[in-house]
Design a protein around this motif. Structure first.
Motif, mmCIF file in Angstrom:
data_model
loop_
_atom_site.group_PDB
_atom_site.id
_atom_site.type_symbol
_atom_site.label_atom_id
_atom_site.label_comp_id
_atom_site.label_asym_id
_atom_site.label_seq_id
_atom_site.Cartn_x
_atom_site.Cartn_y
_atom_site.Cartn_z
ATOM 1 N N GLN A 1 4.648 15.922 -8.943
ATOM 2 C CA GLN A 1 5.299 16.354 -10.185
ATOM 3 C C GLN A 1 4.357 17.144 -11.080
ATOM 4 O O GLN A 1 4.787 18.024 -11.811
ATOM 5 N N LEU A 2 3.044 16.832 -11.014
ATOM 6 C CA LEU A 2 2.098 17.540 -11.882
ATOM 7 C C LEU A 2 1.651 18.861 -11.278
ATOM 8 O O LEU A 2 1.329 19.800 -11.994
ATOM 9 N N GLU A 3 1.616 18.934 -9.934
ATOM 10 C CA GLU A 3 1.023 20.118 -9.314
ATOM 11 C C GLU A 3 1.962 21.317 -9.294
ATOM 12 O O GLU A 3 1.518 22.453 -9.179
ATOM 13 N N GLU B 1 1.774 7.207 -6.427
ATOM 14 C CA GLU B 1 0.756 8.189 -6.859
ATOM 15 C C GLU B 1 1.064 9.576 -6.320
ATOM 16 O O GLU B 1 0.817 10.580 -6.982
ATOM 17 N N LEU B 2 1.620 9.608 -5.122
ATOM 18 C CA LEU B 2 1.986 10.899 -4.528
ATOM 19 C C LEU B 2 3.047 11.588 -5.384
ATOM 20 O O LEU B 2 2.963 12.794 -5.643
ATOM 21 N N TYR C 1 0.841 -1.206 0.000
ATOM 22 C CA TYR C 1 0.000 0.000 0.000
ATOM 23 C C TYR C 1 0.876 1.257 0.000
ATOM 24 O O TYR C 1 0.621 2.209 -0.743
ATOM 25 N N LEU C 2 1.924 1.251 0.831
ATOM 26 C CA LEU C 2 2.800 2.432 0.896
ATOM 27 C C LEU C 2 3.489 2.683 -0.445
ATOM 28 O O LEU C 2 3.678 3.829 -0.853
ATOM 29 N N VAL D 1 -3.972 11.908 -1.598
ATOM 30 C CA VAL D 1 -3.792 10.654 -2.329
ATOM 31 C C VAL D 1 -4.267 9.485 -1.468
ATOM 32 O O VAL D 1 -4.946 8.574 -1.949
ATOM 33 N N ASP D 2 -3.922 9.520 -0.195
ATOM 34 C CA ASP D 2 -4.322 8.456 0.728
ATOM 35 C C ASP D 2 -5.847 8.327 0.749
ATOM 36 O O ASP D 2 -6.404 7.240 0.632
#
Ligand SMILES: *Cc1c(COP(=O)(O)O)cnc(C)c1O
Length: 504
Positions: A450-452, A444-445, A437-438, A496-497
């Motif tokens: 990188q996109l934000e 995804e984090l 999970y981590l 994200v979580d």
């Protein structure tokens, strides 16, 4: 009237009048100055998709006729300033890419205006001397003998290739330059490096005929440094099997964590075993200038060849790599041919340097100027200060990570920090596989970060753990930027979580 009369006082479509050139140039420099002034207030990137970027550029066919240079330059400047990722941003800390030094930016303009061809001395007399001086200065900076050979290249990969090729030339006991690498001797050459080595080594073994099976991946210790006993054992085993150990690559600052191989020990072993010792110092090589540099790093002065990357920790605008080779004659032995169509020797008492004989390129640009300008502008002292400050910021960030219950420190070396976002309750959620999970969460984090565009990290995978990784080779980064990072990471991490947990 003759049919060539129109060529009197010729005006080619590509030319500008000197007045036009000045007007366009002043306007461009004005806008670039504004860019530098506003960088911290901009996002690092807008994170636009390839489709959006293509729409912004427009899907135009090849122009049949030309357009107005003022409008064209203005439009593309606007597009680039609004839709680029800025590695000059104080919060860009991805991969190993530095902010470009402003004087270097102007240096590139000057270099392409004079446009010397640094393949041949005649075509670039002063520029060639500037490159030779730059190579000597870089050698001096990292503590390498200034009597070495060397030249600039496009970046770390090419700089490493050139060192590798010099090593192959030195170690190969047959004329592969004529007969090629197809024979049985070539197929027995072996190359040693740690598993933390950058992918240039695979490309080199593949491209230059050894094949990637020639690579002996030597295990690393707990701090990701090459294990010397394993290296010795592997060399002995290969010799016993009839193979030909040839090159050992030591890394001075690994890409993932900034780990430094025990370069002095590798140097001693290579002397004993008569192997070529190449140091990949693309990232960390110039940190050898620090009076308190890691002991391991100082061993690069004993290498047969060294690659450093001025477009990393010397903050030169892309592209600039540099190879240093201890034996100054070896590069010409490796790369030189004397074709009948060059007239470059004029019988001078001091033979000129014709760099086309020292490396793979023929026509060569004036990369050296931007690097030389930086060395001249701030000197050894200035680089010591900037490199040390980057490391101090990275050390400070490490303290913030360690003090934060939701951030897990995974590795830290030179100016690199690798860490994970770990929600406080993740291990009490009854997940079947919290580690899996981590990894999903941090993958995804990273995409989100990188996109934000608030900061730009990259990643590392360490012992199966997917990490967010920052590397500060950025003279614009300040303590305030570092202080902001934990908050940015955790805020995005929470989102994200939540998204992952809400997902069916
Ligand atoms: C960056 C890097 C390279 C590759 O250099 P480029 O300039 O990207 O071609 C090779 N080795 C190490 C250790 C690096 O950090």
């Amino acid at each position: 009237m003759s049919s060539t009369d129109d060529l009197r006082g010729r005006r080619a479509p590509l030319d500008l009048t000197p007045e036009q050139f000045k007007t366009l140039g002043h306007d461009l420099v004005e806008r670039l100055g504004d860019l530098l002034a506003t960088l911290p207030d901009r996002p690092v990137t807008r994170g636009e998709s390839p489709g959006e970027i293509r729409r912004i550029l427009g899907d135009h066919p090849l122009p049949e006729t030309g357009g107005d240079p003022t409008r064209i330059l203005s439009e593309v400047t606007e597009q680039l300033l609004e839709h680029s990722l800025f590695n000059g941003h104080p919060r860009f800390m991805g991969y190993i890419t530095s902010s470009p030094a402003p004087l270097g930016i102007l240096g590139d303009l000057l270099a392409s205006s004079v446009n010397p061809n640094l393949g041949g001395y005649q075509l670039s007399p002063l520029a060639t001397e500037i490159e030779a001086q730059t190579v000597r200065w870089i050698a001096d900076l990292v503590g390498y003998p200034a009597t070495c050979g060397g030249l600039l290249s496009s970046g770390g990969n090419m700089a490493n290739f050139i060192g590798f090729l010099a090593g192959r030339r030195h170690q190969a006991g047959w004329d592969y330059r004529k007969g090629g690498m197809g024979g049985p001797e070539a197929q027995r050459l072996r190359v040693y490096c740690s598993g933390e080595t950058h992918t240039w080594i695979q490309k080199a073994c593949d491209l230059f005929g050894l094949g990637t099976d020639a690579i002996r991946w030597i295990p690393v210790d707990a701090s990701l440094r090459m294990d010397m006993r394993a290296l010795r054992r592997r060399i002995a085993a290969d010799r016993a099997a009839g193979d030909t150990p040839a090159i050992v690559v030591g890394t001075g600052g690994s890409v993932s964590t900034g780990a430094v191989d025990p370069l002095p020990e590798i140097a001693a072993l290579c002397r004993e075993e008569k192997l070529w010792f190449h140091v990949d110092g693309a990232y960390g090589g110039v940190a050898a200038v620090l009076p308190d540099a890691p002991e391991g790093l100082k061993g690069l002065s004993e290498a047969d060849s060294v690659a450093v990357d001025p477009h990393k920790w010397l903050y030169a605008p892309i592209e600039a790599g540099c190879t240093l080779v201890r034996d100054p004659k070896l590069l010409v032995d490796t790369f030189g041919y004397k074709p009948p169509y060059y007239h470059l020797e004029r019988g001078e008492a001091e033979p000129p340097i014709n760099y086309y004989e020292h490396g793979p390129q023929n026509t060569r640009g004036f990369r050296a100027l931007k690097v030389w300008l930086g060395l001249k502008q701030v000197g050894r002292e200035g680089y010591i200060r900037m490199i040390r400050d980057d490391i101090r910021l990275s050390d400070a960030f490490q303290e913030f990570i360690e003090a934060d219950p939701e951030l897990e420190a995974v590795a830290h070396g030179l100016s690199i920090n690798a860490f994970r976002y770990v929600p406080a309750d993740v291990r009490s959620r009854g997940l079947r596989d919290p580690e899996e999970y981590l990894n999903r969460l941090n993958t995804e984090l990273l995409t989100r970060l990188q996109l934000e565009g608030e900061m730009f990290p990259s990643n590392a995978v360490l012992n199966g753990r997917y990490c967010i990784r920052t590397c500060i080779v950025n003279f614009r980064t300040s303590l305030e930027d570092i202080q902001a990072l934990p908050g940015i990471v955790k805020e995005a991490g929470k989102r994200v979580d939540k998204a992952l947990r809400d997902r069916p």
